[in-house]
Design a protein around this motif. Structure first.
Motif, PDB file in Angstrom:
ATOM      1  N   VAL A 162      -6.773   3.924   1.094  1.00  0.00           N
ATOM      2  CA  VAL A 162      -6.786   4.153   2.605  1.00  0.00           C
ATOM      3  C   VAL A 162      -7.421   5.533   2.874  1.00  0.00           C
ATOM      4  O   VAL A 162      -7.405   6.427   1.946  1.00  0.00           O
ATOM      5  N   SER A 163      -7.699   5.521   4.164  1.00  0.00           N
ATOM      6  CA  SER A 163      -7.962   7.048   4.954  1.00  0.00           C
ATOM      7  C   SER A 163      -6.961   7.685   4.807  1.00  0.00           C
ATOM      8  O   SER A 163      -5.650   7.411   4.957  1.00  0.00           O
ATOM      9  N   LYS A 164      -6.897   9.093   5.208  1.00  0.00           N
ATOM     10  CA  LYS A 164      -5.936  10.040   5.406  1.00  0.00           C
ATOM     11  C   LYS A 164      -5.262   9.788   6.577  1.00  0.00           C
ATOM     12  O   LYS A 164      -3.973   9.884   6.559  1.00  0.00           O
ATOM     13  N   SER A 165      -5.929   9.132   7.320  1.00  0.00           N
ATOM     14  CA  SER A 165      -5.090   8.715   8.763  1.00  0.00           C
ATOM     15  C   SER A 165      -4.461   7.732   8.448  1.00  0.00           C
ATOM     16  O   SER A 165      -3.090   7.773   9.050  1.00  0.00           O
ATOM     17  N   THR A 166      -4.657   6.727   7.860  1.00  0.00           N
ATOM     18  CA  THR A 166      -3.886   5.650   7.682  1.00  0.00           C
ATOM     19  C   THR A 166      -2.647   5.968   6.815  1.00  0.00           C
ATOM     20  O   THR A 166      -1.769   5.519   6.891  1.00  0.00           O
ATOM     21  N   CYS A 167      -2.891   6.827   5.718  1.00  0.00           N
ATOM     22  CA  CYS A 167      -1.993   6.928   4.867  1.00  0.00           C
ATOM     23  C   CYS A 167      -0.849   7.983   5.835  1.00  0.00           C
ATOM     24  O   CYS A 167       0.319   7.668   5.637  1.00  0.00           O
ATOM     25  N   SER A 168      -1.175   8.833   6.588  1.00  0.00           N
ATOM     26  CA  SER A 168      -0.116   9.559   7.481  1.00  0.00           C
ATOM     27  C   SER A 168       0.520   8.892   8.319  1.00  0.00           C
ATOM     28  O   SER A 168       1.652   8.603   8.572  1.00  0.00           O
ATOM     29  N   MET A 208       1.489   4.530  -3.051  1.00  0.00           N
ATOM     30  CA  MET A 208       1.514   5.736  -2.578  1.00  0.00           C
ATOM     31  C   MET A 208       2.635   6.603  -2.900  1.00  0.00           C
ATOM     32  O   MET A 208       2.701   7.591  -3.555  1.00  0.00           O
ATOM     33  N   THR A 229       0.782  -1.264   0.030  1.00  0.00           N
ATOM     34  CA  THR A 229       0.118  -0.014  -0.080  1.00  0.00           C
ATOM     35  C   THR A 229       1.043   1.315  -0.036  1.00  0.00           C
ATOM     36  O   THR A 229       0.604   2.166  -0.897  1.00  0.00           O
ATOM     37  N   PRO A 258       2.810  12.530   4.581  1.00  0.00           N
ATOM     38  CA  PRO A 258       2.905  12.242   3.301  1.00  0.00           C
ATOM     39  C   PRO A 258       3.157  13.721   2.431  1.00  0.00           C
ATOM     40  O   PRO A 258       3.792  13.741   1.432  1.00  0.00           O
ATOM     41  N   ALA A 277      -3.705   9.388  -0.208  1.00  0.00           N
ATOM     42  CA  ALA A 277      -4.506   8.365   0.379  1.00  0.00           C
ATOM     43  C   ALA A 277      -5.306   7.577  -0.776  1.00  0.00           C
ATOM     44  O   ALA A 277      -5.163   6.402  -0.525  1.00  0.00           O
ATOM     45  N   GLU A 291      -5.111  13.912   0.540  1.00  0.00           N
ATOM     46  CA  GLU A 291      -6.545  12.744  -0.041  1.00  0.00           C
ATOM     47  C   GLU A 291      -6.142  12.248  -1.252  1.00  0.00           C
ATOM     48  O   GLU A 291      -6.651  11.045  -1.490  1.00  0.00           O
TER      49      GLU A 291
END
Length: 288
Positions: free
Chosen positions: A208-214, A185, A181, A225, A203, A200
């Motif tokens: 994935v969500s923005k929080s998971t991305c971060s 990204m 993942t 990110p 992500a 966004e």
């Protein structure tokens, strides 16, 4: 990193020297590739992060990083450090399909091999350092048929890696599903860096969500990110400053910076000099 020598296009290896003092703030940008990377520390200490693990490298230590692993080098606090990095494209090891399937692919596909660290006193580390020194000499002096010698040394280095893996007692590391993942990204950032990318958008590339991305960027790269995006833009800009005569404004625009003043400020923060001074220093080094 600065390339030690221009490597012929038909020779799939890159040998570089790195001085921690010349790294951007926060260390080099986390990256991944389809090649095997070898780091030999030549002075002082450096820190290396491979996926989620961070470890200290000292003079003489040798570290292999497998393909597809997210990794980067950083300074070790106030300690100075230099290293030689040898990136070996696995195509150089695929000249014999039988040998590749028997001895190379099992190493590359080994779930326990994200990285292998050999301390300076290890016998195989000593042999590897000698092989890397020979590759450096060949690339610098380029005697007749030096490409054959470089390829031979790459095979010898990879044999030492294979033996080191066979000798160690390590349980396979669990498969990290989040690593793929993150790579999606990161690839999205590298492909679309000149555009108006937002959190966004990054992500969404990983679904994935923005929080998971971060969280994933922070865990594997040590950056948010957006910080990773900015630093990647600066890395591309630095290459353009070294390799082209484009104006500073043109470089800034091509790398996704809408305002040159912001580009100048961020470049100064990362590299300790303005873009113009960086270009002048690079040109001076080439002349020298």
């Amino acid at each position: 990193m600065n390339a030690l020598a221009h490597t012929p296009d038909d020779l799939p290896v890159i040998l570089e020297r790195t001085d921690a003092a010349h790294m951007p703030a926060g260390g080099e940008l986390a990256h991944w590739h389809d090649a095997v990377e070898l780091v030999c520390v030549t002075r002082g200490r450096l820190r290396c992060q491979t996926n989620r693990k961070t470890f200290l490298l000292s003079k003489g230590d040798v570290c292999f990083v497998n393909r597809q692993q997210v990794h980067h080098l950083m300074g070790a606090g106030d300690a100075e450090g230099d290293c030689v990095t040898l990136v070996i494209d696995t195509s150089i090891l695929a000249q014999s399909p039988r040998i590749f399937e028997t001895h190379v692919r099992p190493v590359l596909d080994d779930p326990a091999f994200a990285h292998v660290l050999l301390r300076a006193s290890h016998e195989r580390a000593e042999r590897i350092r000698a092989h890397v020194a020979d590759v450096e000499l060949m690339l610098r002096e380029r005697p007749h048929a030096f490409e054959l010698e470089v390829m031979a040394r790459c095979f010898q280095i990879f044999r030492q890696l294979s033996c080191a893996l066979a000798e160690r007692d390590a349980a396979p590391e669990p498969v990290d599903a989040s690593l793929e993942t993150l790579r999606r990204m990161m690839a999205h950032v590298q492909e679309r860096f000149a555009e108006d990318l937002r959190l966004e958008d990054i992500a969404a590339a990983g679904s994935v969500s923005k929080s998971t991305c971060s969280r994933l960027f922070g865990r594997y790269t040590g950056r948010s990110p957006v910080a990773y995006l900015i630093d990647y833009r600066l890395e591309v800009a630095a290459a353009r400053l070294r390799e082209t005569d484009d104006s500073l404004a043109a470089v800034a625009h091509a790398c996704g910076f809408s305002q040159q003043s912001y580009f100048n400020r961020m470049f100064l923060r990362a590299y300790g000099v303005t873009p113009g001074a960086y270009r002048r220093e690079a040109a001076g080094g080439e002349r020298g």
